[in-house]
Structures are given as C-alpha cells and as structure tokens.
Design an enzyme around this catalytic site. Structure first.
Site, PDB file in Angstrom:
ATOM      1  N   GLY A  71       0.811  -1.216   0.000  1.00  0.00           N
ATOM      2  CA  GLY A  71       0.000   0.000   0.000  1.00  0.00           C
ATOM      3  C   GLY A  71       0.842   1.262   0.000  1.00  0.00           C
ATOM      4  O   GLY A  71       0.511   2.243  -0.687  1.00  0.00           O
ATOM      5  N   ASN A 151      -8.180   3.997   8.333  1.00  0.00           N
ATOM      6  CA  ASN A 151      -7.641   2.831   9.034  1.00  0.00           C
ATOM      7  C   ASN A 151      -7.821   2.888  10.541  1.00  0.00           C
ATOM      8  O   ASN A 151      -7.855   1.869  11.204  1.00  0.00           O
ATOM      9  CB  ASN A 151      -6.153   2.646   8.697  1.00  0.00           C
ATOM     10  CG  ASN A 151      -5.342   3.906   8.894  1.00  0.00           C
ATOM     11  OD1 ASN A 151      -5.684   4.958   8.349  1.00  0.00           O
ATOM     12  ND2 ASN A 151      -4.288   3.837   9.665  1.00  0.00           N
ATOM     13  N   GLN A 179      -7.758  -0.154   3.160  1.00  0.00           N
ATOM     14  CA  GLN A 179      -8.578  -0.750   4.223  1.00  0.00           C
ATOM     15  C   GLN A 179      -9.923  -1.260   3.743  1.00  0.00           C
ATOM     16  O   GLN A 179     -10.555  -2.059   4.429  1.00  0.00           O
ATOM     17  CB  GLN A 179      -8.795   0.270   5.357  1.00  0.00           C
ATOM     18  CG  GLN A 179      -7.561   0.549   6.181  1.00  0.00           C
ATOM     19  CD  GLN A 179      -7.097  -0.647   7.027  1.00  0.00           C
ATOM     20  OE1 GLN A 179      -7.822  -1.614   7.232  1.00  0.00           O
ATOM     21  NE2 GLN A 179      -5.869  -0.584   7.502  1.00  0.00           N
ATOM     22  N   SER A 199      -3.548  -3.251  -0.936  1.00  0.00           N
ATOM     23  CA  SER A 199      -2.438  -3.998  -0.345  1.00  0.00           C
ATOM     24  C   SER A 199      -2.937  -5.377   0.086  1.00  0.00           C
ATOM     25  O   SER A 199      -3.978  -5.487   0.738  1.00  0.00           O
ATOM     26  CB  SER A 199      -1.926  -3.217   0.871  1.00  0.00           C
ATOM     27  OG  SER A 199      -0.909  -3.936   1.513  1.00  0.00           O
ATOM     28  N   ALA A 200      -2.175  -6.432  -0.252  1.00  0.00           N
ATOM     29  CA  ALA A 200      -2.648  -7.806  -0.047  1.00  0.00           C
ATOM     30  C   ALA A 200      -2.791  -8.193   1.424  1.00  0.00           C
ATOM     31  O   ALA A 200      -3.695  -8.941   1.783  1.00  0.00           O
ATOM     32  CB  ALA A 200      -1.692  -8.784  -0.739  1.00  0.00           C
ATOM     33  N   HIS A 201      -1.896  -7.671   2.273  1.00  0.00           N
ATOM     34  CA  HIS A 201      -1.905  -8.197   3.650  1.00  0.00           C
ATOM     35  C   HIS A 201      -3.077  -7.717   4.489  1.00  0.00           C
ATOM     36  O   HIS A 201      -3.270  -8.157   5.616  1.00  0.00           O
ATOM     37  CB  HIS A 201      -0.566  -7.942   4.354  1.00  0.00           C
ATOM     38  CG  HIS A 201      -0.317  -6.539   4.802  1.00  0.00           C
ATOM     39  ND1 HIS A 201      -0.462  -6.140   6.105  1.00  0.00           N
ATOM     40  CD2 HIS A 201       0.087  -5.434   4.121  1.00  0.00           C
ATOM     41  CE1 HIS A 201      -0.143  -4.859   6.219  1.00  0.00           C
ATOM     42  NE2 HIS A 201       0.194  -4.406   5.026  1.00  0.00           N
ATOM     43  N   THR A 238      12.011  -7.685 -11.068  1.00  0.00           N
ATOM     44  CA  THR A 238      11.359  -8.988 -11.201  1.00  0.00           C
ATOM     45  C   THR A 238      10.239  -9.082 -10.180  1.00  0.00           C
ATOM     46  O   THR A 238      10.438  -8.788  -9.001  1.00  0.00           O
ATOM     47  CB  THR A 238      12.396 -10.120 -10.987  1.00  0.00           C
ATOM     48  OG1 THR A 238      13.424  -9.937 -11.950  1.00  0.00           O
ATOM     49  CG2 THR A 238      11.770 -11.491 -11.149  1.00  0.00           C
ATOM     50  N   CYS A 326       1.422   1.949  12.508  1.00  0.00           N
ATOM     51  CA  CYS A 326       2.570   2.764  12.133  1.00  0.00           C
ATOM     52  C   CYS A 326       2.871   3.817  13.186  1.00  0.00           C
ATOM     53  O   CYS A 326       3.996   4.231  13.343  1.00  0.00           O
ATOM     54  CB  CYS A 326       2.319   3.459  10.803  1.00  0.00           C
ATOM     55  SG  CYS A 326       1.644   2.344   9.606  1.00  0.00           S
TER      56      CYS A 326
HETATM   57  C1  LIG Z   1      -5.091   3.237   4.727  1.00  0.00           C
HETATM   58  C2  LIG Z   1      -3.736   2.620   4.561  1.00  0.00           C
HETATM   59  N1  LIG Z   1      -2.963   2.998   3.550  1.00  0.00           N
HETATM   60  C3  LIG Z   1      -1.735   2.481   3.343  1.00  0.00           C
HETATM   61  C4  LIG Z   1      -1.228   1.536   4.200  1.00  0.00           C
HETATM   62  C5  LIG Z   1       0.145   0.990   3.946  1.00  0.00           C
HETATM   63  O1  LIG Z   1       0.059  -0.298   3.403  1.00  0.00           O
HETATM   64  P1  LIG Z   1       1.319  -1.291   3.426  1.00  0.00           P
HETATM   65  O2  LIG Z   1       1.458  -1.757   4.844  1.00  0.00           O
HETATM   66  O3  LIG Z   1       0.944  -2.404   2.506  1.00  0.00           O
HETATM   67  O4  LIG Z   1       2.488  -0.520   2.936  1.00  0.00           O
HETATM   68  C6  LIG Z   1      -1.995   1.111   5.301  1.00  0.00           C
HETATM   69  C7  LIG Z   1      -1.445   0.143   6.262  1.00  0.00           C
HETATM   70  O5  LIG Z   1      -1.746   0.182   7.445  1.00  0.00           O
HETATM   71  C8  LIG Z   1      -3.284   1.667   5.480  1.00  0.00           C
HETATM   72  O6  LIG Z   1      -4.059   1.301   6.493  1.00  0.00           O
END
Ligand SMILES: Cc1ncc(COP(=O)(O)O)c(C=O)c1O
Length: 387
Positions: A71, A151, A179, A199-201, A238, A326
């Site tokens: 992300g 988030n 999110q 974002s996959a996770h 790659t 974060c």
């Molecule tokens: C709204 C939002 N954007 C971006 C990100 C960043 O994603 P990534 O952890 O895949 O870099 C997050 C991760 O917490 C998020 O919640």
C-alpha cells in the site's frame, strides 16, 4: 488462554488457501516471468491469472493493474508518479488531514520540494466534505488523494462525489482503498477514480505486495523504480510472483463472500460496542456511527490510558491497537482523532478493535468479560476518576 486477535486493520493472518496457492511458486514455479522459455512462461501465466483476480475484485481491466510492494508504494507511486512530471510550482496536491502516513508523509515530503499541498479538514465523524474539495481546487491542481476508508476509525468517505468533482475540473483522483478492498464493494468505474491503491496483507494475503490501479488512458505516470520493462514499464524489477499469486487467491476468496462477511463482521462490531458501552461508563464511539468499515470499532474510554489498556489486554491474550500500527510506539496523539476535534485526554484513552475472518461471537463475549474489570482497575488509581 484463548488468544483473540482484534488488530486486523494492522494486518490480517494469511488465509491457509492463500498459502497453499503460494507454495508452488517457491518450488516448481521458480522461473522468471520475463523469461521466454517454458519455466518463465508457466510463471507468467500464474501471475497473469492473479492479475485477473485482483482486477476483477475492483471492476478493472488487467492492463490497469500494476503490482507493487504494498500500500505504501502504491500511494507513493500514485502521487509522486503524477506530480513528478510537473514543475513543483505548477503541481498543487489536495489531500485530507486523516490520511494514512503513506499519503500524508509523501505529501509533506513533496511540500518540502516546493509542491503546494492542501490538507482538507474533516468533521467530528472523520468525513471529508466534497464542497471543501471543490473549493480547494486551483488551476494548477494535478491530483486529489482522498482515502476510501480510514484505518483508525473506519469512516467511509464520499468517494463518488469527490471523484465527480475531480472529473468535472479535469483533475486526477486517487483513492487509498487499502482498508476497504476486500471488505466493501470497490468498483473503480462506479467510484469514478483514476488511481486506486490496495495492499494484499489487509485481506488475508501476504505482506509485501500490493497494486496500483491506473485507469486506461493515463499514460503519463513517472515510474518510481526504473530499470527493465516489467509491469508495462510502469514498475521495474522482477515481480514478487509468490506474493502476487497469493494476492490473487486472497481476492478470489474475498469476492466469494464479500457481502456475507461484511454483514457478519458488522454484527460482531456493533455487539462489542453495545456490550462495552453498557458495561463501562464514560465511553465514546470515534468515527462515523453508521458509515463505517464493518471491521472497525474505535472507542474512547475516559480516565484511562489506551496504552495501559493495550498492555493489560495483551497480558490476557487480546491484541488491539491504540492507533494505527505505524504510529503506535510513539506517544504522539493520533493525527486522525486530533483532526476530528477529539480532546487530547480522550484521544489517550482510545482503543481500536479491528475484526477479520477469524473472529467469532465468542471473541466478543470474552472481551466483554475481560475489558470492564481492567478499565475499573485502572480508573481506581487515576487521580481524576471520581467513580
Ligand atoms: C489506509 C492505509 N494505507 C496504506 C497503508 C500501507 O500499506 P502497506 O502496509 O501495505 O504498505 C496502510 C497500512 O496500514 C493503510 O491502512
């Protein structure tokens, strides 16, 4: 002791079927997808199948999907890729005060390089007013970046309306849907966005892989990573094939139960709120009361420190968060809650419970038993608490 994971907005557990799908990419499917021989071609096919699945979940075409590292890279790419083609003075950016740091810090960095940025305020529920977006647009505005869902508090933004305004003014519109993707319906055409980050996770896929949707016809995007002609020359390197295949599988799983899972999580989310607000006095709900992610409950508990709650819950096997992952670890009050006008003392007593596919009714019941005595114990030693 049963462990309860209620921090799914930070990251989600890998779905077992996702892992299953990924494993062959570490074994027989080891070729480089850019190689012309059959080892490469087999891998390329797997990667393109995954692209199809990611594209389908957002109503995009496969050619509109660029795989990136997550992300954060996707947000960076959308914004920098757009403005780096312009002289700083002639590339104004509009965003909002409660974006994820992947957008906010990117904009702050660009501001230092001379790009003017407008950070729009939000109301007490964390909603951006589309009229504010319209007012902020200047002749030199190049990109508007407003996230789909927050988030920390889960508030969902009026994306379609903002996108319409951007379109009418001829400004590119990016949304960070990290999110919401896989949790709410995300349809790039219906939303009317030009760029969209995922974002996959966050949807039970692997870490370290994500995508940027770039609407067909947008030719000028400066790549952040130069090199070979991977990803239609948009992003060199790659590809993370196993990650991409896992991402595809995660999207397929999410699309098979999107509405049901959202409804199930909404019930859990609201039940936890009801239980906790009945059993604990002086609580507040942070975020929009209804227009909110099914995954997200952010509550304020007055006269307690969120950090103490978090540690005490952790000792009981319950994982929650005091802000976004974060920013936890820093004692800075949440920039999201501050922008929503929540007083500092209330911000410090806020917790985020974020639900995912592993959570059940039993988790809600257990937490309803575990949390009230913890709050009571902490309040007892608070000089401000008068019971
Ligand atoms: C709204 C939002 N954007 C971006 C990100 C960043 O994603 P990534 O952890 O895949 O870099 C997050 C991760 O917490 C998020 O919640």
């Amino acid at each position: 002791m049963k462990k309860i994971y209620l921090d799914n907005n930070a990251t989600t557990p890998l779905h077992p079927d996702v892992l299953e799908a990924m494993l062959p990419c570490y074994k027989e499917f080891f070729g480089n997808p850019s190689s012309v021989h059959q080892f490469g071609r087999g891998v390329k096919m797997k990667m393109e199948e995954a692209r199809e699945k990611v594209a389908r979940l957002m109503g995009a075409e496969t050619s509109e999907i660029v795989f990136v590292s997550g992300g954060s890279e996707s947000d960076n790419f959308a914004i920098k890729g757009t403005v780096f083609q312009h002289d700083p003075k002639s590339a104004h950016i509009i965003t909002c005060q409660i974006e994820h740091p992947a957008v906010l810090q990117t904009c702050k960095g660009l501001e230092k390089q001379g790009y003017p940025v407008t950070y729009l305020p939000v109301d007490a529920n964390g909603s951006v007013n589309p009229a504010d977006v319209e007012k902020a647009i200047r002749p030199e505005t190049r990109i508007i970046s407003i996230h789909h869902a927050n988030n920390e508090v889960g508030t969902i933004q009026p994306i379609e309306e903002i996108a319409r305004i951007a379109r009418e003014k001829g400004v590119l519109f990016h949304t960070d849907a990290v999110q919401s993707f896989g949790k709410l319906p995300v349809d790039v055409k219906k939303m009317g966005v030009d760029l969209l980050s995922v974002s996959a996770h966050k949807l039970n896929g692997p870490k370290g892989v994500g995508a940027l949707f770039i609407k067909k016809g947008i030719k000028k995007m400066m790549p952040l990573i130069g090199g070979g002609h991977h990803e239609r020359s948009r992003r060199a390197g790659t590809e993370n094939v196993a990650g991409i295949v896992g991402f595809g599988k995660a999207c397929e799983i999410a699309s098979s139960h999107l509405g049901e899972e959202a409804a199930r999580l909404t019930v859990l989310r609201d039940k936890l709120y009801k239980n906790l607000s009945e059993k604990i006095s002086h609580t507040t709900l942070n975020g929009h009361p209804t227009n909110r992610l099914p995954t997200t409950l952010n509550m304020g508990f007055e006269f307690v420190e969120g950090e103490s709650l978090l540690i005490n819950l952790d000792l009981k096997g319950v994982a929650v968060s005091t802000g976004s992952a974060c920013s936890s670890g820093s004692l800075e009050p949440s920039h999201v809650l501050m922008a929503m006008g929540i007083p500092h003392e209330k911000i410090h007593g806020s917790l985020r419970f974020s639900f995912g596919y592993g959570n059940t009714e039993e988790d809600v019941e257990l937490l309803t038993e575990i949390l009230p005595p913890i709050v009571a114990k902490i309040r007892e030693i608070s000089p401000l608490w008068e019971g």
